[in-house]
Design a protein around this motif. Structure first.
Motif, short mmCIF file in Angstrom:
data_model
loop_
_atom_site.label_atom_id
_atom_site.label_comp_id
_atom_site.label_asym_id
_atom_site.label_seq_id
_atom_site.Cartn_x
_atom_site.Cartn_y
_atom_site.Cartn_z
N ARG A 105 0.85 -1.19 0.00
CA ARG A 105 0.00 0.00 0.00
C ARG A 105 0.88 1.23 0.00
O ARG A 105 2.09 1.15 0.22
CB ARG A 105 -0.92 0.01 1.23
CG ARG A 105 -0.18 0.05 2.57
CD ARG A 105 -1.15 -0.07 3.73
NE ARG A 105 -0.48 -0.06 5.02
CZ ARG A 105 -0.16 1.05 5.69
NH1 ARG A 105 -0.42 2.25 5.17
NH2 ARG A 105 0.45 0.98 6.86
N THR A 106 0.31 2.38 -0.22
CA THR A 106 1.05 3.63 -0.18
C THR A 106 1.34 4.02 1.26
O THR A 106 0.48 3.87 2.15
CB THR A 106 0.24 4.74 -0.88
OG1 THR A 106 0.07 4.39 -2.25
CG2 THR A 106 0.95 6.08 -0.78
N ARG A 126 8.98 7.74 1.14
CA ARG A 126 7.59 7.57 0.73
C ARG A 126 7.52 6.61 -0.44
O ARG A 126 8.26 6.74 -1.42
CB ARG A 126 7.01 8.93 0.32
CG ARG A 126 5.51 8.93 0.06
CD ARG A 126 4.72 8.87 1.34
NE ARG A 126 3.28 8.95 1.08
CZ ARG A 126 2.37 8.79 2.03
NH1 ARG A 126 2.75 8.56 3.29
NH2 ARG A 126 1.07 8.87 1.76
N ASP A 172 4.74 4.36 -3.06
CA ASP A 172 3.37 4.13 -3.52
C ASP A 172 3.09 2.64 -3.57
O ASP A 172 4.01 1.81 -3.67
CB ASP A 172 3.18 4.72 -4.92
CG ASP A 172 3.29 6.24 -4.93
OD1 ASP A 172 2.89 6.86 -3.92
OD2 ASP A 172 3.80 6.80 -5.92
N ALA A 173 1.82 2.28 -3.51
CA ALA A 173 1.43 0.88 -3.64
C ALA A 173 1.99 0.31 -4.94
O ALA A 173 1.86 0.92 -6.01
CB ALA A 173 -0.07 0.74 -3.60
N GLN A 201 5.13 0.05 -5.62
CA GLN A 201 6.51 0.53 -5.82
C GLN A 201 7.47 -0.38 -5.07
O GLN A 201 7.17 -0.86 -3.98
CB GLN A 201 6.64 1.97 -5.33
CG GLN A 201 8.02 2.58 -5.53
CD GLN A 201 8.08 4.02 -5.03
OE1 GLN A 201 7.07 4.67 -4.85
NE2 GLN A 201 9.30 4.49 -4.80
#
Length: 444
Positions: free
Chosen positions: A346-347, A391, A393-394, A396
């Protein structure tokens, strides 16, 4: 002096004098002290501890139980110095630091070890290089220390032999967790190298050898006091291991990264910061630099001129490896047959990393040993590891996995994904990877 009397005194919480400790350790080294007596001694130390004088005597007796290297006959043109780490994940500092210090005028006879548990081993990394001999003749080792300024090899049977026996018994008698025994084991081998000065790197965090920050600090203070008390000026840097030090972990991958840093790249990395801080402390402690500014200038010159990389190349070639490793690393360091990404479910922001789990993942892939006789696959490991505070992202990548087969990769993907804790917002404050520097004067 009867060994039984020494054991009785320690059993009854009496302080042992230096003669008693040296007598006992000589018996450990020559075999006249049995395993049962070694176990009894270790248990008595675990239960009753040792005062500072006893701990210094135990370290000196461990050092003196075999050959102690002497360098005066070689007429070296600089001090003999070394660094040792308590180990971590992605910790390839030694590969960069030794040649870097040699390029600054030091002589580094670095006796290194293999991987232990979740931590990588310097010798295992170097053996990813075809032909590299970690057990050269004593004459070859000494000549490289003189001519190149650095040689990284494995422990010989003549250095601190009492430690090998004592550690083997401790491992099977639940007596590993004892500060004086731990420090004597670490320092006895290092001080047997005839050093003018020693700098230690003690890790703190989820991938550290010691279980808590307080225990790491206690170990650091004991190393400074006991090493210096045994006659070798010793300082310690407490450094962060709440995430891998490099963004990769695995033997050949870490050799690639060492070459990159020695080539002057990656100066923004945590690995570079820790290596440079250790190098600066070594130059100051040994007198190779007169102050911090002088140390910085010397380190910049050695790296930017290519001299540090040249020293590494000469060491590798002198120990049987290829002369053109730095120019053609892809030719010599074989890649893993299968690579895949472990992606974020998930992000979120990386708020915590179970560094130990990542290290054990490398072991599961075959990049470390489950048992002493296991063969290592130097090709496997992890790269492009996401950092704390990053950070994602989903979907990534959290890291890239290098495996011997697709099946091997799939077997640990879930374990590696679970090593990352993601949050909606960052809970990680930017911090230096150097927690503290401890010297003898800081303890008084």
């Amino acid at each position: 002096m009867l060994i039984q009397d020494i054991l009785r005194r320690k059993r009854d919480a009496e302080a042992l004098d230096a003669d008693a400790i040296h007598t006992f350790m000589r018996g450990v080294a020559d075999g006249s002290v049995g395993d049962a007596q070694i176990g009894a001694f270790a248990m008595a130390v675990v239960l009753n501890g040792m005062n500072r004088d006893e701990a210094i005597a135990l370290t000196e007796a461990t050092r003196d139980s075999g050959q102690v290297l002497r360098w005066k006959d070689l007429h070296l043109d600089g001090p003999v110095l070394d660094k040792h780490s308590t180990g971590g994940v992605g910790d390839l500092v030694s590969l960069v630091l030794g040649p870097w210090i040699a390029a600054c005028g030091g002589h580094v006879p670095m006796i290194s070890g293999r991987g232990l548990g979740h931590t990588g081993g310097t010798l295992d990394k170097l053996e990813a290089i075809p032909g590299y001999d970690v057990t050269p003749s004593d004459a070859r080792f000494r000549q490289l220390v003189k001519d190149v300024g650095v040689a990284i090899i494995g422990q010989t049977g003549t250095l601190a032999p009492a430690d090998k026996r004592l550690y083997g018994v401790r491992d099977v008698t639940a007596t590993v967790e004892s500060m004086p025994l731990i420090v004597a084991s670490i320092l006895g081998k290092k001080l047997a190298c005839g050093l003018d000065t020693l700098v230690m790197d003690v890790k703190v965090g989820s991938g550290a050898f010691m279980p808590t920050a307080e225990a790491s600090r206690e170990l650091a203070e004991a190393i400074v006091a006991i090493g210096s008390g045994a006659g070798t000026p010793t300082s310690v840097l407490l450094t962060d291991m709440n995430q891998p030090l490099a963004d990769c972990a695995g033997n050949a991958l870490e050799v690639h990264e060492a070459l990159r840093l020695l080539g002057g790249n990656g100066k923004e990395s945590r690995l570079y910061q820790v290596t440079r801080s250790l190098a600066q402390e070594m130059l100051l402690q040994s007198g190779l630099a007169s102050n911090a500014e002088d140390a910085e200038t010397r380190l910049d010159r050695a790296l930017d001129s290519g001299e540090a990389l040249e020293r590494f190349s000469r060491m590798v070639h002198g120990l049987g490896g290829p002369s053109d490793l730095a120019e053609r690393p892809e030719h010599y360091l074989a890649p893993a047959p299968f690579t895949t990404d472990v992606v974020a479910p998930r992000t979120g922001t990386v708020n915590a990393i179970d560094t130990r789990a990542l290290g054990l993942g490398v072991v599961e892939l075959g990049g470390g040993r489950r048992n002493a006789g296991d063969t290592i696959d130097h090709r496997v490991g992890l790269s492009q590891i996401a950092a704390l505070g990053q950070r994602v992202d989903a979907g990534q990548p959290l890291l890239r996995l290098h495996a011997a087969s697709q099946a091997n990769a799939e077997a640990i993907q879930r374990q590696l994904e679970a090593a990352f804790t993601l949050g909606e917002e960052s809970s990680v404050a930017p911090a230096s990877p150097i927690h503290a520097t401890l010297r003898q004067e800081d303890l008084s």
